[in-house]
Design an enzyme around this catalytic site. Structure first.
Site, PDB file in Angstrom:
ATOM      1  N   LEU A 120       0.856  -1.198   0.000  1.00 29.80           N
ATOM      2  CA  LEU A 120       0.000   0.000   0.000  1.00 29.80           C
ATOM      3  C   LEU A 120       0.891   1.247   0.000  1.00 29.80           C
ATOM      4  O   LEU A 120       1.820   1.359   0.825  1.00 29.80           O
ATOM      5  CB  LEU A 120      -0.919   0.005   1.221  1.00 29.80           C
ATOM      6  N   CYS A 171      -0.230   8.769  -4.275  1.00 31.00           N
ATOM      7  CA  CYS A 171       0.142   8.257  -5.609  1.00 31.00           C
ATOM      8  C   CYS A 171      -0.383   9.102  -6.762  1.00 31.00           C
ATOM      9  O   CYS A 171      -0.350   8.661  -7.906  1.00 31.00           O
ATOM     10  CB  CYS A 171      -0.352   6.816  -5.768  1.00 31.00           C
ATOM     11  N   SER A 172      -0.897  10.305  -6.501  1.00 26.48           N
ATOM     12  CA  SER A 172      -1.435  11.097  -7.613  1.00 26.48           C
ATOM     13  C   SER A 172      -0.333  11.715  -8.462  1.00 26.48           C
ATOM     14  O   SER A 172      -0.567  12.123  -9.591  1.00 26.48           O
ATOM     15  CB  SER A 172      -2.362  12.200  -7.093  1.00 26.48           C
ATOM     16  N   ILE A 213       6.901  10.777  -6.805  1.00 31.77           N
ATOM     17  CA  ILE A 213       7.574   9.544  -6.372  1.00 31.77           C
ATOM     18  C   ILE A 213       6.563   8.423  -6.121  1.00 31.77           C
ATOM     19  O   ILE A 213       6.775   7.274  -6.555  1.00 31.77           O
ATOM     20  CB  ILE A 213       8.416   9.839  -5.093  1.00 31.77           C
ATOM     21  N   GLY A 214       5.454   8.743  -5.458  1.00 28.39           N
ATOM     22  CA  GLY A 214       4.442   7.726  -5.150  1.00 28.39           C
ATOM     23  C   GLY A 214       3.869   7.115  -6.421  1.00 28.39           C
ATOM     24  O   GLY A 214       3.710   5.894  -6.516  1.00 28.39           O
ATOM     25  N   ASP A 223      -6.699   9.843   2.690  1.00 31.56           N
ATOM     26  CA  ASP A 223      -6.116  11.117   3.113  1.00 31.56           C
ATOM     27  C   ASP A 223      -5.410  10.836   4.434  1.00 31.56           C
ATOM     28  O   ASP A 223      -6.063  10.471   5.427  1.00 31.56           O
ATOM     29  CB  ASP A 223      -7.252  12.151   3.295  1.00 31.56           C
ATOM     30  N   SER A 265      13.741  12.088   3.781  1.00 32.53           N
ATOM     31  CA  SER A 265      14.473  13.068   2.960  1.00 32.53           C
ATOM     32  C   SER A 265      15.863  13.248   3.543  1.00 32.53           C
ATOM     33  O   SER A 265      16.062  13.057   4.753  1.00 32.53           O
ATOM     34  CB  SER A 265      13.741  14.414   3.003  1.00 32.53           C
ATOM     35  N   TYR A 311       9.853  22.208   7.324  1.00 30.37           N
ATOM     36  CA  TYR A 311       9.845  20.956   6.553  1.00 30.37           C
ATOM     37  C   TYR A 311      10.913  20.005   7.106  1.00 30.37           C
ATOM     38  O   TYR A 311      10.637  18.835   7.377  1.00 30.37           O
ATOM     39  CB  TYR A 311      10.103  21.253   5.072  1.00 30.37           C
TER      40      TYR A 311
HETATM   41  N1  LIG Z   1      10.729  16.199  -4.538  1.00 30.04           N
HETATM   42  C1  LIG Z   1      11.735  16.274  -3.698  1.00 30.04           C
HETATM   43  O1  LIG Z   1      12.713  17.023  -3.908  1.00 30.04           O
HETATM   44  C2  LIG Z   1      11.763  15.414  -2.485  1.00 30.04           C
HETATM   45  C3  LIG Z   1      10.620  14.827  -1.960  1.00 30.04           C
HETATM   46  N2  LIG Z   1      10.719  14.054  -0.829  1.00 30.04           N
HETATM   47  C4  LIG Z   1       9.517  13.441  -0.241  1.00 30.04           C
HETATM   48  O2  LIG Z   1       8.939  12.572  -1.196  1.00 30.04           O
HETATM   49  C5  LIG Z   1       7.560  12.404  -0.923  1.00 30.04           C
HETATM   50  C6  LIG Z   1       6.784  12.534  -2.211  1.00 30.04           C
HETATM   51  O3  LIG Z   1       6.937  13.832  -2.731  1.00 30.04           O
HETATM   52  P1  LIG Z   1       7.041  14.163  -4.283  1.00 30.04           P
HETATM   53  O4  LIG Z   1       6.655  13.010  -5.088  1.00 30.04           O
HETATM   54  O5  LIG Z   1       8.350  14.765  -4.519  1.00 30.04           O
HETATM   55  O6  LIG Z   1       5.977  15.352  -4.394  1.00 30.04           O
HETATM   56  P2  LIG Z   1       4.546  15.466  -5.094  1.00 30.04           P
HETATM   57  O7  LIG Z   1       4.024  16.782  -4.662  1.00 30.04           O
HETATM   58  O8  LIG Z   1       4.636  15.164  -6.536  1.00 30.04           O
HETATM   59  O9  LIG Z   1       3.701  14.294  -4.394  1.00 30.04           O
HETATM   60  C7  LIG Z   1       3.221  14.370  -3.107  1.00 30.04           C
HETATM   61  C8  LIG Z   1       2.039  13.438  -2.977  1.00 30.04           C
HETATM   62  O10 LIG Z   1       1.560  13.486  -1.626  1.00 30.04           O
HETATM   63  C9  LIG Z   1       0.154  13.628  -1.679  1.00 30.04           C
HETATM   64  N3  LIG Z   1      -0.428  14.181  -0.468  1.00 30.04           N
HETATM   65  C10 LIG Z   1      -0.253  15.407   0.084  1.00 30.04           C
HETATM   66  N4  LIG Z   1      -1.016  15.524   1.182  1.00 30.04           N
HETATM   67  C11 LIG Z   1      -1.691  14.351   1.327  1.00 30.04           C
HETATM   68  C12 LIG Z   1      -2.634  13.847   2.259  1.00 30.04           C
HETATM   69  N5  LIG Z   1      -3.067  14.594   3.276  1.00 30.04           N
HETATM   70  N6  LIG Z   1      -3.086  12.582   2.106  1.00 30.04           N
HETATM   71  C13 LIG Z   1      -2.669  11.818   1.076  1.00 30.04           C
HETATM   72  N7  LIG Z   1      -1.807  12.250   0.143  1.00 30.04           N
HETATM   73  C14 LIG Z   1      -1.324  13.493   0.272  1.00 30.04           C
HETATM   74  C15 LIG Z   1      -0.104  14.511  -2.886  1.00 30.04           C
HETATM   75  O11 LIG Z   1      -1.464  14.387  -3.254  1.00 30.04           O
HETATM   76  P3  LIG Z   1      -2.383  15.570  -3.875  1.00 30.04           P
HETATM   77  O12 LIG Z   1      -2.255  15.389  -5.344  1.00 30.04           O
HETATM   78  O13 LIG Z   1      -3.747  15.258  -3.390  1.00 30.04           O
HETATM   79  O14 LIG Z   1      -1.847  16.860  -3.372  1.00 30.04           O
HETATM   80  C16 LIG Z   1       0.867  13.858  -3.872  1.00 30.04           C
HETATM   81  O15 LIG Z   1       0.296  12.706  -4.421  1.00 30.04           O
HETATM   82  C17 LIG Z   1       7.220  13.459   0.143  1.00 30.04           C
HETATM   83  O16 LIG Z   1       7.121  12.813   1.399  1.00 30.04           O
HETATM   84  C18 LIG Z   1       8.401  14.393   0.112  1.00 30.04           C
HETATM   85  O17 LIG Z   1       8.617  15.006   1.363  1.00 30.04           O
HETATM   86  C19 LIG Z   1      11.902  13.799  -0.219  1.00 30.04           C
HETATM   87  C20 LIG Z   1      13.055  14.343  -0.705  1.00 30.04           C
HETATM   88  C21 LIG Z   1      13.062  15.206  -1.833  1.00 30.04           C
HETATM   89  C1  LIG Z   2      21.189  26.299  -0.912  1.00 30.98           C
HETATM   90  C2  LIG Z   2      22.205  25.402  -0.294  1.00 30.98           C
HETATM   91  C3  LIG Z   2      22.018  24.072  -0.198  1.00 30.98           C
HETATM   92  C4  LIG Z   2      20.697  23.566  -0.653  1.00 30.98           C
HETATM   93  C5  LIG Z   2      20.199  22.359  -0.689  1.00 30.98           C
HETATM   94  C6  LIG Z   2      18.876  22.024  -1.151  1.00 30.98           C
HETATM   95  C7  LIG Z   2      18.072  23.006  -1.870  1.00 30.98           C
HETATM   96  C8  LIG Z   2      18.397  20.763  -0.917  1.00 30.98           C
HETATM   97  C9  LIG Z   2      17.081  20.313  -1.229  1.00 30.98           C
HETATM   98  C10 LIG Z   2      16.631  19.115  -0.777  1.00 30.98           C
HETATM   99  C11 LIG Z   2      15.260  18.705  -0.913  1.00 30.98           C
HETATM  100  C12 LIG Z   2      14.349  19.404  -1.817  1.00 30.98           C
HETATM  101  C13 LIG Z   2      14.789  17.700  -0.129  1.00 30.98           C
HETATM  102  C14 LIG Z   2      13.423  17.321  -0.054  1.00 30.98           C
HETATM  103  O1  LIG Z   2      13.015  16.613   0.825  1.00 30.98           O
HETATM  104  C15 LIG Z   2      23.107  23.200   0.356  1.00 30.98           C
HETATM  105  C16 LIG Z   2      23.448  22.107  -0.616  1.00 30.98           C
HETATM  106  C17 LIG Z   2      22.707  22.592   1.677  1.00 30.98           C
HETATM  107  C18 LIG Z   2      24.411  23.939   0.584  1.00 30.98           C
HETATM  108  C19 LIG Z   2      24.223  25.281   1.125  1.00 30.98           C
HETATM  109  C20 LIG Z   2      23.418  26.080   0.182  1.00 30.98           C
END
Ligand SMILES: NC(=O)C1=CN([C@@H]2O[C@H](COP(=O)(O)OP(=O)(O)OC[C@H]3O[C@@H](n4cnc5c(N)ncnc54)[C@H](OP(=O)(O)O)[C@@H]3O)[C@@H](O)[C@H]2O)C=CC1
Ligand SMILES: CC1=C(/C=C/C(C)=C/C=C/C(C)=C/C=O)C(C)(C)CCC1
Length: 318
Positions: A10, A14-15, A18-19, A67, A144, A157
């Site tokens: 599960l 997934c909309s 990554i999901g 949700d 993350s 965050y």
């Molecule tokens: N993208 C990135 O740089 C990074 C992302 N992550 C993590 O990866 C995961 C997925 O994010 P990512 O795919 O990037 O982003 P997206 O915004 O593409 O996907 C996020 C998903 O979470 C869903 N969501 C948000 N709120 C709820 C809720 N209350 N109940 C059920 N579903 C919900 C959204 O649904 P809806 O369409 O309904 O909004 C969407 O399907 C997150 O946990 C994020 O923190 C980690 C590191 C980096």
């Molecule tokens: C600006 C900046 C940085 C930014 C990093 C970023 C933007 C990371 C994003 C990560 C994400 C989006 C994670 C999601 O979960 C570093 C490399 C720390 C170095 C110092 C300056």
């Protein structure tokens, strides 16, 4: 309906992103090892997933509403599964939030924790007791790199992901006694709607309550660096999805932490090189405020030098 021998997986959120890619990859597994229950809070957003799943939709992939922010929705979804049997729970749903703390309301901060922290806990509380009874199961959390090392202007965050890391670190030990595995997936920047929502959100906001210097550092120093980092180190959602089958298949021998991006690993490792924390705080300060424009150039150089060949080596699925 799952076939005998198939693991029921599960996935939340997934909309998109990554999901969505994890759901499709697992449902299209060549060995047909999984039945995927791809969940999302609003089924009106199902089209991209259904299209990407192709023939797998209705066979190895089914859809359900979920949700993570409401008890009833979570209960209803799990009660709707045959025998409430979930072998693998992938907690992926999450939302981002960037900007100066002064301009973010407590309500907005709480909604980040409600999704990223309590949302995961709500899922775990619903599924874990059955896993413990069965003495088997796997809980995967898409956390993350920001759950391991904070990044300026991502205070809330990062805190929500740190909270998750602490929670899971504690629970993993207890679960081991019940043969239930806990695994964290720790992506760095990934090109998904997460990134576009962040950019759109920042464009719309005026940052009330934050002083002009802070807004300037956020908009004109942090944001350009962040864009560079996404451009240089950003992975695709498929890069992250590719990590899920091996993590699931390793079962009880799966690693607890699974970083997906070797180019980002040194940034996380800094904190372990100096237990006082000074090294990472000062290195990030220097990178951002002194090397900002230079970092832009070096990021471009790195992009040029790596030519995408390092990117293709970022995930080792087998
Ligand atoms: N993208 C990135 O740089 C990074 C992302 N992550 C993590 O990866 C995961 C997925 O994010 P990512 O795919 O990037 O982003 P997206 O915004 O593409 O996907 C996020 C998903 O979470 C869903 N969501 C948000 N709120 C709820 C809720 N209350 N109940 C059920 N579903 C919900 C959204 O649904 P809806 O369409 O309904 O909004 C969407 O399907 C997150 O946990 C994020 O923190 C980690 C590191 C980096
Ligand atoms: C600006 C900046 C940085 C930014 C990093 C970023 C933007 C990371 C994003 C990560 C994400 C989006 C994670 C999601 O979960 C570093 C490399 C720390 C170095 C110092 C300056």
């Amino acid at each position: 309906m799952s076939n005998p021998g198939q693991k029921v997986v599960l996935i939340t959120g997934c909309s998109s992103g990554i999901g969505l890619r994890m759901a499709v990859m697992l449902a299209k597994d060549e060995k047909q090892r999984y039945h995927v229950i791809a969940t999302m809070r609003d089924l009106k957003r199902k089209d991209k997933l259904v299209e990407a799943a192709g023939d797998a939709y209705g066979k190895s992939l089914s859809l359900a509403v979920l949700d993570v922010c409401t008890d009833e929705s979570v209960k209803q979804c799990i009660n709707g599964i045959k025998d409430r049997h979930v072998d693998v729970l992938i907690n992926n749903a999450g939302i981002g939030l960037v900007g100066p703390v002064e301009s973010i309301s407590i309500a907005e901060m709480k909604s980040v924790f409600e999704t990223n922290f309590f949302g995961v806990i709500r899922m775990i509380k619903e599924v874990m007791p059955d896993m413990k009874k069965r003495r088997g199961g796997h809980i995967v959390v898409v956390s993350s790199v920001m759950g391991l090392q904070g990044v300026v202007f991502n205070d809330v965050y990062a805190a929500s992901k740190f909270a998750m890391e602490g929670f899971c670190e504690c629970l993993a030990v207890q679960l081991l006694k019940f043969n239930v595995t806990m695994s964290m997936i720790e992506p760095g920047p990934v090109h998904t709607e997460f990134e576009s929502k962040m950019i759109q959100d920042v464009r719309q906001k005026e940052f009330p309550g934050a002083d002009a210097d802070t807004v300037n550092y956020f908009k004109n120093v942090y944001l350009p660096s962040s864009v560079d980092i996404f451009e240089t180190l950003g992975q695709t959602p498929d890069d992250i999805a590719r990590v899920s089958p091996p993590v699931i298949e390793q079962g009880s021998s799966a690693r607890f932490r699974n970083l997906t991006n070797p180019l980002y690993t040194p940034i996380v490792a800094l904190k372990y090189a100096d237990e006082t924390g000074g090294l990472s705080v000062h290195a990030f300060y220097h990178m951002l405020f002194n090397l900002g424009p230079l970092m832009h150039v070096s990021m471009k150089a790195m992009q040029y030098l790596t030519c995408g060949c390092l990117r293709s080596r970022t995930v080792s699925p087998n």
